[in-house]
Write an enzyme that holds these catalytic residues in place. Sequence first.
Site, mmCIF file in Angstrom:
data_model
loop_
_atom_site.group_PDB
_atom_site.id
_atom_site.type_symbol
_atom_site.label_atom_id
_atom_site.label_comp_id
_atom_site.label_asym_id
_atom_site.label_seq_id
_atom_site.Cartn_x
_atom_site.Cartn_y
_atom_site.Cartn_z
ATOM 1 N N GLY A 866 0.785 -1.241 0.000
ATOM 2 C CA GLY A 866 0.000 0.000 0.000
ATOM 3 C C GLY A 866 0.806 1.274 0.000
ATOM 4 N N GLU A 867 1.964 1.303 0.661
ATOM 5 C CA GLU A 867 2.712 2.557 0.798
ATOM 6 C C GLU A 867 3.594 2.851 -0.409
ATOM 7 O OE1 GLU A 867 1.376 3.564 3.664
ATOM 8 O OE2 GLU A 867 0.784 1.476 3.929
ATOM 9 N N LEU A 868 4.154 1.815 -1.031
ATOM 10 C CA LEU A 868 5.173 2.015 -2.067
ATOM 11 C C LEU A 868 4.799 3.049 -3.124
ATOM 12 C CD1 LEU A 868 7.882 1.232 -3.390
ATOM 13 C CD2 LEU A 868 6.640 -0.586 -4.603
#
Length: 906
Positions: A866-868
Amino acid sequence: MIKKLLRVNGIARTLLVNEEDKLSSVLRDNLLLTGVKVGCGQGQCGACNVILNGKLVRSCATRMKRVEDEAEVTTVEGIGTPDNLHPIQAAWMVHGGAQCGFCTPGFIVSCKALLDAIPSPTREDIRAWFQKYRNACRCTGYKQLVDAVMDAARVLRGEIAMEDLFAKLPEDGRIWGTSFPRPSALAKVTGTCDYGADLGIKMPPGTLRLALVQAEISHANIKGIDTAEAEAMPGVYKVVTHRDVKGKNRISGLITFPTNKGDGWDRPILCDEKVFQFGDAIAIVCADTEENAKAAAKKVKVDLEPLPEYMSAPAAMAEDAMEIHPGTPNVYYTQAIKKGEETQAIFDSADVVVEDDFYVGRQPHMPIEPDVGFAYPGEDGKLTIHSKSIGIHLHHAMIAPGLGIDPEKLTLVQNPAGGTFGYKFSPTMEALVGVAAMATEKPVFLNYTWFQQQTYTGKRSPFFVNVRLAADKDGTLKAMESDWTVDHGPYSEFGDLLTLRGAQFIGAGYNIPNIRGEGRTVCTNHAWGSAFRAYGSPQSEFSSEVLMDILAEKLNMDPFDLRVKNIYREGSTTPTGQVPDALSFPEMFEILKPKYEAAKADAAKKSTEEEKYGVGLSVGVYGCGLDGPDSSEARVQLNEDNTITLFNSWEDHGQGADMGSLGTAHEALRPMGITPEQIKLVMNDTSITPNSGPAGGSRSQVVTGQAIKAACEMLVGAMRKGDGSFRNFEEMKAENIPVEYTGTWTAPATNCDENGQGNPFACYTYGVFMAEVSVEMATGKTTVHKMTAVGDVGKINNQLVVDGQMYGGMAQAIGLALSEDYEDIKKHSTMVGAGFPYIKSIPDDMELIYVETPREHGPFGASGIGELPLTSPHAAVINGIYNAARVRIKRLPATPDKVLEAIKAL
């Protein structure tokens, strides 16, 4: 009142309504057609779209006095049902078009109107339609929505059958690594998924509707609160103030760092002595209707003594600034980073030194669904709170002491959530509805307006960053020095952790042997800082990624080559001194190289004096987990019918927790021949689901995934017979073998020390991003024409989920780069004012490439995702602007006026 005769979804309806009633309210409240969603309530998001007499309209902006008698209305419920899908709905499912799903019914209705008008649309026709009708999506990045419309049109034209849309599973039935639709997709595309506001409509008679009395200034002493007039208003049951709170009236920040100078109890549930930011809740009006509650809220008299408002970190750090929280300094936490040798001598002797200042601002989350929740009392003093929480067990611990309730009597449940992107890592209204339910001993319901969503929920914390890099003539990085200041708003929760992110991610992706730096957390009176996707890395990596381009120019090197020279390889360590868990960057750059060269050639060919084209690069890194030995639990149970139930608290806010849970469990249970349909999911209720930890920081697929795997493998082991076959439920019971197993897993990681050194995460994600942009030289307007991402997120659990996260995250990064802001409270309080990226702001051309390096500590080799896609693509956009127009924007967002001013200064 007026009588209206309408034909709704083909059924004649006689309605008695007020002239000023909104069509959306009539459809939802009178007819219970809750597939009609209300997001912004201002006609800016399209979630409420319906077809009225053949035309697409936004029902929240359509008054009943303008709806003709005998009008025909079509909502999503009239397009298709769960057992009779329309091709549009089927296409939405197979393309992963429903992530959080809140905007999905509005898009599907819009698509129906589009295909009725244009049966054979081009991709540009579709994008123009969604732009015209302001269909807004915060999750998907739009590309797969256009894909879905194109395929739906093919089905409707008879070119393919609807069954052909659904990919067939491999012969072995394995769903791991496939595009199996998420379990919640069917309900989302048919409008039958009940979100918080939908559940609120269906609450029992006697439920009190709440309205907040909120501060309209950002800093003040409270001299008095007079509720007498409000309590005499029609329908008012009670006005709740801090005097009615049974507990500490504070939300615990759960301070985790011993050098934090605050005590963690700085955030009031209802303000008692001071107001710390615009929107702070002072009282809650509980009434029979929302209208009566809001009318009475205006009659509550609050005597305020205005105080100086410190709306930025520099202002709060000034020598004459007062302490916002008396007794706690405004600079309440500092974080050092010390890696390798002292850097001063290295900089003094370096061949090349570059230094610059950067600012990444208060990006608003801007979910389409505003915050919503409800609470109700139970027997023996029990209390249940429903909300959009993405950390139900975490929030349980944060609010119970403030409410004054025994923890064992408090239950938190997550409703289906219309996107949060991290803001719900902090409790918002949970304590407010809890206080109201305890004070009135009745069920209560609270639904924020979109204005309240924007002004009274957390935002990304701005970073003021200075970075220096020292390098040899050949471009080898020798040392880095960094200084960063975090404007975390008035409440300290997780501020120390966020400041640590600067130590972990400034310079991430590169082998920098020697680092010295210091960061600090500052209390201000602007919006409180909450988690936002990629937490801390967009601010940190923006700084080092833009500075890498500045260094490349000074060295007369291509930015691509400078990065290749310094990326993680064998022997490299991260800024915290950790050995990377995957060394995939060289392969990723090799994949990107021909695409980069082609993009540069294309930019040179397209550039004119009026419009300049450029290509920008960035490297992104993020860790998966809460720092150190992060842990999770999951439980599985064999049922009498030989199905299996998985219990966990992997909260879903659109990222696909249901699919993550199902895919991981199915892979672990596959030796028994279990089908996906035989696995039931019970999720996100503290009374029945184990503590899986919060759904943030890309932790869940790794940490909760491992717990799921452990639980399932224990069950498989217990069911396995000596001959390799498996027992059924009856055989398990007959042999007195347990049918329920709890899996736990703790990450083999260590917390960073006072110098920012340690192995904080067991798994990381890695990406290389390329932006192809153009700049109109006369206006400063930037257009992103294509985004390319090469990512390594380990082995992919579900292709639709991972692609959706990548597309959506890059769209948010483009917004962060070019338009999104929450600085001016009035100007930035609407979607349009805050720079929400509609479809024409996001390129249709987004290319995703994966390098799937199996992770040692990830379930079946998976890492997080989710963060990438929001770590650093915004830096690629900014680097592209420079390579196009020769202006470097170092304070985001790069709005047209800012870019134009820089062009004029050339």
